[in-house]
Design an enzyme around this catalytic site. Sequence first.
Site, PDB file in Angstrom:
ATOM      1  CG  HIS A 106      -1.594   1.377   1.425  1.00 41.41           C
ATOM      2  ND1 HIS A 106      -2.807   1.633   0.916  1.00 41.41           N
ATOM      3  CD2 HIS A 106      -1.327   2.485   2.111  1.00 41.41           C
ATOM      4  CE1 HIS A 106      -3.237   2.684   0.979  1.00 41.41           C
ATOM      5  NE2 HIS A 106      -2.488   3.357   1.750  1.00 41.41           N
ATOM      6  CD  GLU A 107       1.943   3.636   3.639  1.00 36.59           C
ATOM      7  OE1 GLU A 107       2.313   4.477   3.146  1.00 36.59           O
ATOM      8  OE2 GLU A 107       1.179   3.221   4.523  1.00 36.59           O
ATOM      9  CG  HIS A 110       0.464   6.311  -0.497  1.00 29.74           C
ATOM     10  ND1 HIS A 110      -0.595   6.936  -0.856  1.00 29.74           N
ATOM     11  CD2 HIS A 110       0.322   5.979   0.737  1.00 29.74           C
ATOM     12  CE1 HIS A 110      -1.616   6.613  -0.318  1.00 29.74           C
ATOM     13  NE2 HIS A 110      -1.030   6.015   0.828  1.00 29.74           N
TER      14      HIS A 110
END
Length: 238
Positions: A106-107, A110
Site C-alpha cells: 500500500h505504501e 503512494h
Amino acid sequence: MYGGYYGYGFFDPTMLLVLIGALLSMWASARVKSTFSKYSRVRSMTGMTGAEAARRLLNSQGIFDVSIEAVPGQLTDHYDPRTKTLRLSEPVYRSASVSAIGVAAHECGHAIQDNVGYVPLKLRGAFVPVANLGSQLSWPLILIGLIIGGMGSTMVNIGIWMFVLVVLFQVITLPVELNASRRAVVLLDQMGILHGEEVGQTRKVLGAAALTYVAAVAASILQLLRLVILFGGRRDRD
C-alpha cells in the site's frame, strides 16, 4: 448569544452527531487492528518480508531512488514524498506475513503515485499547509468568538470555514488511499508476490484500513454539520 448553542439547556442533541462520528472511528480502528492481527499470523508462501516485497515492487516500476526504513510503532507506516522515503513499522518491515506485505505494498502505491504524478496526490500535498492552518485555528477562533459574544459572531463563522478546510483535506485523502490500495493488490497479484487466497486476504487487510479513512471523513462531516446547526448563519441575539 447564539440561541442554537444555549437553547438546549444542559442537553445538546447535536452532540449525538459527534457521538456517531466517534463510534464510527472507534469501530473502524478496531476493525483494522483485528484484521491486521488476524492475517499477521498468516505467513506468505513466498516468505518475503514487507521490506523485501516493497523493494521488489518499487524496482518493478523503475523506482530506485526511494529508500526503505524501519520505524517504531504499529501501523505507523507511511511514504514521505519530500525525502522519497518509505517508512515501515517494525511489524511490517521484518515480517513475512500477508498483512505485512499488504501494508508495505500500500505504501509502495503512494510512492508509485508520486512517481507517475498522480494528480489527487499532488492536490493533497498542496493542500497540507492549508489544512494544517485550518486545524490549528478553527476551534480557537470558534471558542474565542463565543467568549467575546457580540462582535464574535464573525470570528465563529471564520472558524467554521477553517474547519471546512480540514474536512476538504480528508475528502481529498480518501481517493488517494483507495487508489494506493488498488495498485498494491493488482501488483502483488501480477508479480506473484502473493498467491491464491493470499491476494483476497490482503484485500481484506487494506479494505479494513480504508474504513478508517471513510470513518474519518464521516466523523468530520458530522462535526461540521453540528457546527453549522449550532452557529452557521446565526447572529448574536440580544
